[in-house]
Scaffold this active site. Structure first.
Site, mmCIF file in Angstrom:
data_model
loop_
_atom_site.group_PDB
_atom_site.id
_atom_site.type_symbol
_atom_site.label_atom_id
_atom_site.label_comp_id
_atom_site.label_asym_id
_atom_site.label_seq_id
_atom_site.Cartn_x
_atom_site.Cartn_y
_atom_site.Cartn_z
ATOM 1 N N GLY A 40 2.439 -44.956 35.723
ATOM 2 C CA GLY A 40 1.755 -43.675 35.528
ATOM 3 C C GLY A 40 2.544 -42.520 36.116
ATOM 4 N N ILE A 41 3.867 -42.650 36.166
ATOM 5 C CA ILE A 41 4.694 -41.595 36.799
ATOM 6 C C ILE A 41 4.674 -40.296 36.003
ATOM 7 N N GLY B 140 2.021 -38.940 34.817
ATOM 8 C CA GLY B 140 0.715 -38.293 34.989
ATOM 9 C C GLY B 140 0.721 -37.308 36.158
ATOM 10 N N GLN B 141 -0.398 -36.628 36.326
ATOM 11 C CA GLN B 141 -0.529 -35.660 37.429
ATOM 12 C C GLN B 141 -0.158 -36.289 38.772
ATOM 13 N N ASP B 142 -0.818 -37.404 39.123
ATOM 14 C CA ASP B 142 -0.604 -38.002 40.443
ATOM 15 C C ASP B 142 0.782 -38.624 40.549
ATOM 16 N N LEU C 196 1.443 -51.374 30.790
ATOM 17 C CA LEU C 196 0.543 -52.245 31.553
ATOM 18 C C LEU C 196 -0.041 -53.381 30.715
ATOM 19 N N LEU D 260 -0.837 -46.352 39.156
ATOM 20 C CA LEU D 260 -1.546 -45.128 38.745
ATOM 21 C C LEU D 260 -1.756 -45.093 37.233
ATOM 22 N N SER E 178 -11.579 -45.273 41.545
ATOM 23 C CA SER E 178 -12.131 -43.957 41.214
ATOM 24 C C SER E 178 -13.585 -43.806 41.647
ATOM 25 N N GLU F 113 -15.622 -42.489 39.901
ATOM 26 C CA GLU F 113 -16.382 -42.733 38.669
ATOM 27 C C GLU F 113 -17.086 -44.100 38.745
ATOM 28 N N TYR G 247 -14.742 -46.363 31.030
ATOM 29 C CA TYR G 247 -13.695 -46.116 32.036
ATOM 30 C C TYR G 247 -14.170 -46.584 33.420
ATOM 31 N N LYS H 97 -12.570 -49.486 35.781
ATOM 32 C CA LYS H 97 -12.090 -49.248 37.146
ATOM 33 C C LYS H 97 -12.747 -50.207 38.149
HETATM 34 P P1 NAP Z 1 -3.175 -39.008 34.173
HETATM 35 O O1 NAP Z 1 -2.556 -37.676 34.458
HETATM 36 O O2 NAP Z 1 -4.069 -39.155 32.985
HETATM 37 O O3 NAP Z 1 -1.995 -40.075 34.068
HETATM 38 C C1 NAP Z 1 -2.234 -41.370 33.561
HETATM 39 C C2 NAP Z 1 -0.911 -42.107 33.515
HETATM 40 O O4 NAP Z 1 -1.150 -43.427 32.981
HETATM 41 C C3 NAP Z 1 0.139 -41.457 32.603
HETATM 42 O O5 NAP Z 1 1.389 -41.493 33.250
HETATM 43 C C4 NAP Z 1 0.155 -42.381 31.391
HETATM 44 O O6 NAP Z 1 1.405 -42.430 30.753
HETATM 45 C C5 NAP Z 1 -0.112 -43.729 32.063
HETATM 46 N N1 NAP Z 1 -0.529 -44.750 31.113
HETATM 47 C C6 NAP Z 1 -1.459 -44.656 30.131
HETATM 48 N N2 NAP Z 1 -1.525 -45.808 29.437
HETATM 49 C C7 NAP Z 1 -0.604 -46.650 29.982
HETATM 50 C C8 NAP Z 1 -0.169 -47.966 29.683
HETATM 51 N N3 NAP Z 1 -0.698 -48.665 28.672
HETATM 52 N N4 NAP Z 1 0.800 -48.521 30.436
HETATM 53 C C9 NAP Z 1 1.358 -47.816 31.465
HETATM 54 N N5 NAP Z 1 1.007 -46.563 31.795
HETATM 55 C C10 NAP Z 1 0.029 -45.986 31.054
HETATM 56 O O7 NAP Z 1 -4.005 -39.503 35.435
HETATM 57 P P2 NAP Z 1 -3.984 -38.971 36.951
HETATM 58 O O8 NAP Z 1 -4.980 -37.891 37.089
HETATM 59 O O9 NAP Z 1 -2.587 -38.771 37.379
HETATM 60 O O10 NAP Z 1 -4.592 -40.236 37.703
HETATM 61 C C11 NAP Z 1 -3.770 -41.291 38.176
HETATM 62 C C12 NAP Z 1 -4.619 -42.549 38.342
HETATM 63 O O11 NAP Z 1 -5.678 -42.284 39.253
HETATM 64 C C13 NAP Z 1 -5.294 -43.036 37.067
HETATM 65 O O12 NAP Z 1 -5.357 -44.443 37.151
HETATM 66 C C14 NAP Z 1 -6.700 -42.444 37.142
HETATM 67 O O13 NAP Z 1 -7.594 -43.240 36.410
HETATM 68 C C15 NAP Z 1 -6.929 -42.539 38.637
HETATM 69 N N6 NAP Z 1 -7.855 -41.557 39.207
HETATM 70 C C16 NAP Z 1 -7.657 -40.233 38.977
HETATM 71 C C17 NAP Z 1 -8.500 -39.298 39.571
HETATM 72 C C18 NAP Z 1 -8.319 -37.817 39.364
HETATM 73 O O14 NAP Z 1 -9.256 -37.057 39.673
HETATM 74 N N7 NAP Z 1 -7.155 -37.373 38.898
HETATM 75 C C19 NAP Z 1 -9.547 -39.737 40.412
HETATM 76 C C20 NAP Z 1 -9.688 -41.098 40.636
HETATM 77 C C21 NAP Z 1 -8.822 -42.007 40.048
HETATM 78 P P3 NAP Z 1 1.744 -41.625 29.382
HETATM 79 O O15 NAP Z 1 2.319 -40.325 29.817
HETATM 80 O O16 NAP Z 1 2.745 -42.504 28.728
HETATM 81 O O17 NAP Z 1 0.466 -41.497 28.635
HETATM 82 O O1 G4F Z 2 -12.881 -33.173 34.290
HETATM 83 P P1 G4F Z 2 -13.653 -34.308 33.752
HETATM 84 O O2 G4F Z 2 -13.287 -34.777 32.396
HETATM 85 O O3 G4F Z 2 -13.528 -35.448 34.844
HETATM 86 P P2 G4F Z 2 -14.394 -36.754 35.177
HETATM 87 O O4 G4F Z 2 -15.158 -37.234 34.020
HETATM 88 O O5 G4F Z 2 -15.150 -36.470 36.422
HETATM 89 O O6 G4F Z 2 -13.231 -37.834 35.470
HETATM 90 C C1 G4F Z 2 -12.108 -37.502 36.274
HETATM 91 O O7 G4F Z 2 -12.406 -37.827 37.605
HETATM 92 C C2 G4F Z 2 -12.616 -39.224 37.863
HETATM 93 C C3 G4F Z 2 -12.942 -39.358 39.356
HETATM 94 O O8 G4F Z 2 -14.320 -39.218 39.545
HETATM 95 C C4 G4F Z 2 -11.347 -39.967 37.496
HETATM 96 F F1 G4F Z 2 -11.483 -41.275 37.807
HETATM 97 C C5 G4F Z 2 -11.079 -39.777 36.022
HETATM 98 O O9 G4F Z 2 -9.863 -40.434 35.674
HETATM 99 C C6 G4F Z 2 -10.905 -38.289 35.747
HETATM 100 O O10 G4F Z 2 -9.745 -37.844 36.403
HETATM 101 O O11 G4F Z 2 -15.206 -33.953 33.737
HETATM 102 C C7 G4F Z 2 -15.887 -33.467 34.885
HETATM 103 C C8 G4F Z 2 -17.296 -33.047 34.514
HETATM 104 C C9 G4F Z 2 -18.076 -34.071 33.696
HETATM 105 O O12 G4F Z 2 -19.369 -34.167 34.214
HETATM 106 C C10 G4F Z 2 -18.139 -33.482 32.291
HETATM 107 O O13 G4F Z 2 -19.303 -33.839 31.538
HETATM 108 O O14 G4F Z 2 -17.204 -31.882 33.675
HETATM 109 C C11 G4F Z 2 -18.159 -32.001 32.622
HETATM 110 N N1 G4F Z 2 -17.762 -31.138 31.507
HETATM 111 C C12 G4F Z 2 -18.497 -30.100 31.023
HETATM 112 N N2 G4F Z 2 -17.858 -29.538 29.987
HETATM 113 C C13 G4F Z 2 -16.635 -31.227 30.796
HETATM 114 C C14 G4F Z 2 -16.689 -30.210 29.830
HETATM 115 N N3 G4F Z 2 -15.573 -32.085 30.894
HETATM 116 C C15 G4F Z 2 -14.541 -31.905 30.027
HETATM 117 N N4 G4F Z 2 -13.465 -32.710 30.129
HETATM 118 N N5 G4F Z 2 -14.562 -30.913 29.043
HETATM 119 C C16 G4F Z 2 -15.627 -30.053 28.923
HETATM 120 O O15 G4F Z 2 -15.627 -29.188 28.034
#
Ligand code: NAP
Ligand code: G4F
Length: 326
Positions: free
Chosen positions: A8-9, A11-13, A57, A78, A127, A129, A151, A155
């Site tokens: 997941g390099i 991605g954001q994280d 993956l 990631l 997460s 979530e 999702y 997780k």
């Molecule tokens: P992100 O920006 O959506 O990045 C996801 C990464 O996963 C991308 O690099 C993507 O690669 C890669 N990926 C997707 N499908 C894959 C596959 N089949 N094999 C290998 N890699 C794959 O997510 P993020 O926000 O950085 O989050 C990083 C991790 O933390 C994720 O696991 C997410 O579920 C978890 N998480 C995030 C949050 C949050 O608030 N950001 C909170 C809790 C947990 P491509 O560029 O090739 O698509």
């Molecule tokens: O930004 P969201 O899409 O994030 P969500 O669903 O909380 O998930 C993110 O955080 C998780 C950690 O708790 C990660 F595990 C997951 O990978 C991801 O990074 O939505 C946040 C909230 C939701 O309640 C959604 O219903 O925003 C609400 N929302 C309202 N209007 C919207 C919108 N979400 C999106 N994406 N777009 C809208 O127009």
């Protein structure tokens, strides 16, 4: 020089974590998927010293090869299908990548490490979530999990598989239960970035309105740059464990929208926001707020960036990007 492999390099994280590890002197490796990944140029530009390995993956032999070629001390998983709304549309794919992908990586690692399963430290991106229909407020490491999306269910599987491999094989495996964390690098499908981009464009007269779903949902939003430090800290501990990473503050989506508009001097923000049921979810996670007391005590971790600063940072970055014609 310690070495690390990050899935997941792109991605954001992944980008923030790779930058952190490079700054700490690590030899950093990243898994990159697809025959022509559109983020490849960005990764090469931001992280010129990082070695990239083709892999996915869902493809075990590619993971075994990446482990063999990078020979890491630490593995950060990631990679995931991470957009909750999309997980209802592609539930099977989400399960294959976000759930079974964790098992595939853990098994690959077990084969790779042979007689000494703890020699490579493993981080799983769990997460908030997973708490879904929350059973207590705030949520901590022992709060009952009640996922509300494919999702979230995926997780939970990855989370328990990580615990199971720690307990079954003595792996140094940690699970970070991270609450929402955002940044200017957040994907535009997520609500905070969707809002910061739209507010920047409305401010510059490039757009009139933003179309939103549920404004009542509440999230515990932190800054991604702070959260990747917690991932690293977990793997520096003597044993693997599980940690909640959160700010302890919760805000509604409405408050985020209001703060973003206020930052550009727009107080009557409601006239720019239209509701569309298309953005509502089959089941919602209404309120997330985390108790990161364990991370504070054991890891010495605490967030640096608060809600208002995060909103300002994201809107300012998108104004800058829009001005330079992104
Ligand atoms: P992100 O920006 O959506 O990045 C996801 C990464 O996963 C991308 O690099 C993507 O690669 C890669 N990926 C997707 N499908 C894959 C596959 N089949 N094999 C290998 N890699 C794959 O997510 P993020 O926000 O950085 O989050 C990083 C991790 O933390 C994720 O696991 C997410 O579920 C978890 N998480 C995030 C949050 C949050 O608030 N950001 C909170 C809790 C947990 P491509 O560029 O090739 O698509
Ligand atoms: O930004 P969201 O899409 O994030 P969500 O669903 O909380 O998930 C993110 O955080 C998780 C950690 O708790 C990660 F595990 C997951 O990978 C991801 O990074 O939505 C946040 C909230 C939701 O309640 C959604 O219903 O925003 C609400 N929302 C309202 N209007 C919207 C919108 N979400 C999106 N994406 N777009 C809208 O127009």
């Amino acid at each position: 020089m310690p070495s690390a492999l990050i899935t997941g390099i792109t991605g954001q994280d992944g980008l923030y974590l790779a930058e952190l590890l490079v700054a700490k002197g690590y030899d950093v490796h990243g898994l990159i998927r697809g025959q022509n990944n559109p983020k490849l140029d960005l990764v090469r530009e931001l992280l010129p010293t990082v070695t990239l390995h083709n892999g996915d993956l869902t493809d075990m032999s590619s993971l075994i090869r990446a482990l063999r070629d990078s020979d890491p001390d630490e593995v950060y998983n990631l990679g995931a299908v991470s957009f909750v709304a999309y997980s209802w549309e592609q539930a099977a794919l989400t399960t294959d990548v976000t759930a079974k992908g964790v098992l595939t990586l853990l098994e690959s690692l077990r084969l790779h490490t042979g007689d000494d399963p703890s020699r490579v430290r493993f981080y799983q991106a769990s997460s908030s979530e997973m708490f879904g229909k929350v059973q207590e407020v705030p949520q901590h490491e022992r709060t009952l999990l009640w996922p509300r999306s494919p999702y979230g269910v995926a997780k939970v599987y990855g989370h328990y598989m990580t615990l199971n491999y720690r307990e079954s094989y003595g792996m140094h495996a940690s699970s970070g239960i991270l609450f929402n964390h955002e940044s200017p690098r957040r994907g535009p499908e997520f609500v905070t970035r969707k809002v910061s981009q739209a507010v920047a464009r409305i401010h510059l007269g490039l757009q009139e309105e933003i179309v939103m779903g549920n404004l009542d949902a509440q999230r515990d939003w932190g800054f991604a740059g702070d959260y990747v430090e917690a991932m690293w800290l977990m793997l520096q501990q003597p044993a693997g464990d599980d940690y909640v990473i959160a700010t302890g503050q919760t805000h509604s989506v409405r408050e985020f929208v209001q703060a973003a508009f206020a930052h550009v001097g727009i107080e009557d923000w409601e006239r720019h926001v239209r509701h569309d049921p298309r953005f509502m979810r089959p089941a919602e996670v209404d309120q997330l707020v985390g108790d990161a007391g364990k991370a504070r005590e054991v890891l010495g971790w605490k967030p640096r960036v608060g809600f208002d600063e995060l909103v300002r940072m994201m809107v300012d970055a998108d104004i800058e990007a829009a001005r330079s014609g992104w």
